[in-house]
Enzyme design. Structure first.
Site, PDB file in Angstrom:
ATOM      1  N   LEU A  64      -1.456   5.531  -9.655  1.00 46.98           N
ATOM      2  CA  LEU A  64      -0.003   5.446  -9.526  1.00 46.98           C
ATOM      3  C   LEU A  64       0.674   5.885 -10.827  1.00 46.98           C
ATOM      4  O   LEU A  64       1.343   5.082 -11.489  1.00 46.98           O
ATOM      5  CB  LEU A  64       0.426   4.013  -9.165  1.00 46.98           C
ATOM      6  CG  LEU A  64      -0.194   3.405  -7.913  1.00 46.98           C
ATOM      7  CD1 LEU A  64       0.263   1.965  -7.731  1.00 46.98           C
ATOM      8  CD2 LEU A  64       0.136   4.232  -6.687  1.00 46.98           C
ATOM      9  N   PRO A  65       0.504   7.143 -11.219  1.00 39.94           N
ATOM     10  CA  PRO A  65       1.168   7.589 -12.450  1.00 39.94           C
ATOM     11  C   PRO A  65       2.688   7.534 -12.272  1.00 39.94           C
ATOM     12  O   PRO A  65       3.207   7.941 -11.230  1.00 39.94           O
ATOM     13  CB  PRO A  65       0.666   9.027 -12.631  1.00 39.94           C
ATOM     14  CG  PRO A  65       0.158   9.451 -11.292  1.00 39.94           C
ATOM     15  CD  PRO A  65      -0.236   8.214 -10.559  1.00 39.94           C
ATOM     16  N   HIS A  66       3.369   6.977 -13.266  1.00 41.56           N
ATOM     17  CA  HIS A  66       4.811   6.812 -13.152  1.00 41.56           C
ATOM     18  C   HIS A  66       5.459   6.886 -14.516  1.00 41.56           C
ATOM     19  O   HIS A  66       4.795   6.721 -15.543  1.00 41.56           O
ATOM     20  CB  HIS A  66       5.148   5.483 -12.472  1.00 41.56           C
ATOM     21  CG  HIS A  66       4.563   4.298 -13.184  1.00 41.56           C
ATOM     22  ND1 HIS A  66       3.246   3.905 -13.008  1.00 41.56           N
ATOM     23  CD2 HIS A  66       5.098   3.428 -14.063  1.00 41.56           C
ATOM     24  CE1 HIS A  66       3.013   2.838 -13.760  1.00 41.56           C
ATOM     25  NE2 HIS A  66       4.121   2.536 -14.406  1.00 41.56           N
ATOM     26  N   ALA A  67       6.767   7.150 -14.511  1.00 43.71           N
ATOM     27  CA  ALA A  67       7.495   7.251 -15.779  1.00 43.71           C
ATOM     28  C   ALA A  67       8.992   7.135 -15.504  1.00 43.71           C
ATOM     29  O   ALA A  67       9.452   7.386 -14.395  1.00 43.71           O
ATOM     30  CB  ALA A  67       7.194   8.583 -16.456  1.00 43.71           C
TER      31      ALA A  67
END
Length: 153
Positions: A64-67
């Site tokens: 779940l890559p997030h930014a």
């Protein structure tokens, strides 16, 4: 909040030749540009900055890559299915073949967390993940993702 409110059909892709986490982030940047008009380089940098705090591979082949990013006005998502799993530094050390990436406005607090929780809950469903892995067609993937949450809600 429903997955259909953060995920557009254009942001669902299947990739056959992603060889690393960095390459995956570059693909996410390209998809973010084509689906939402985000700057691909800024997208990759935001993901790498967040990933430096700790890996976003949550286990069972899911990341779940997030930014948070300037210039966006709502939480948006991208779903990528990898035909060949990659090492992602996940908590269970399993390679990742499902990535759901989220981007939130810099000032978004609770909305970002709600979206992350929604995606995490959705992708914790082993039967849904099995269906996703068995259907490498982007429109089918979008339907599975958006209908699964409406049924679960």
């Amino acid at each position: 909040m429903a997955l259909s409110s953060i995920l557009s059909p254009e942001a669902v892709k299947v990739f056959s030749a992603v060889s690393s986490k960095k390459r995956l982030f570059q693909e996410i940047g390209d998809v973010a540009q084509s689906a939402y008009g985000l700057d691909p380089q800024a997208t990759v940098e935001a993901l790498l900055d967040r990933e430096s705090l700790g890996p976003t591979g949550v286990g069972h082949g899911v990341a779940l890559p997030h930014a948070r990013m300037p210039g966006i006005d709502r939480v948006i998502g991208l779903f990528l299915m990898l035909e060949k799993p990659i090492d992602f530094g996940a908590v269970d050390r399993q390679p990742v073949d499902i990535a759901f990436s989220l981007f939130a406005p810099e000032e978004a607090g609770v909305e970002h967390l709600k979206a992350l929780a929604l995606v995490s809950r959705t992708l914790r469903d082993a039967s849904l993940c099995a269906k996703l892995r068995a259907n490498p067609d982007p429109s089918t993937l979008y339907t599975l993702l958006t209908e699964s949450h409406s049924l679960a809600a």
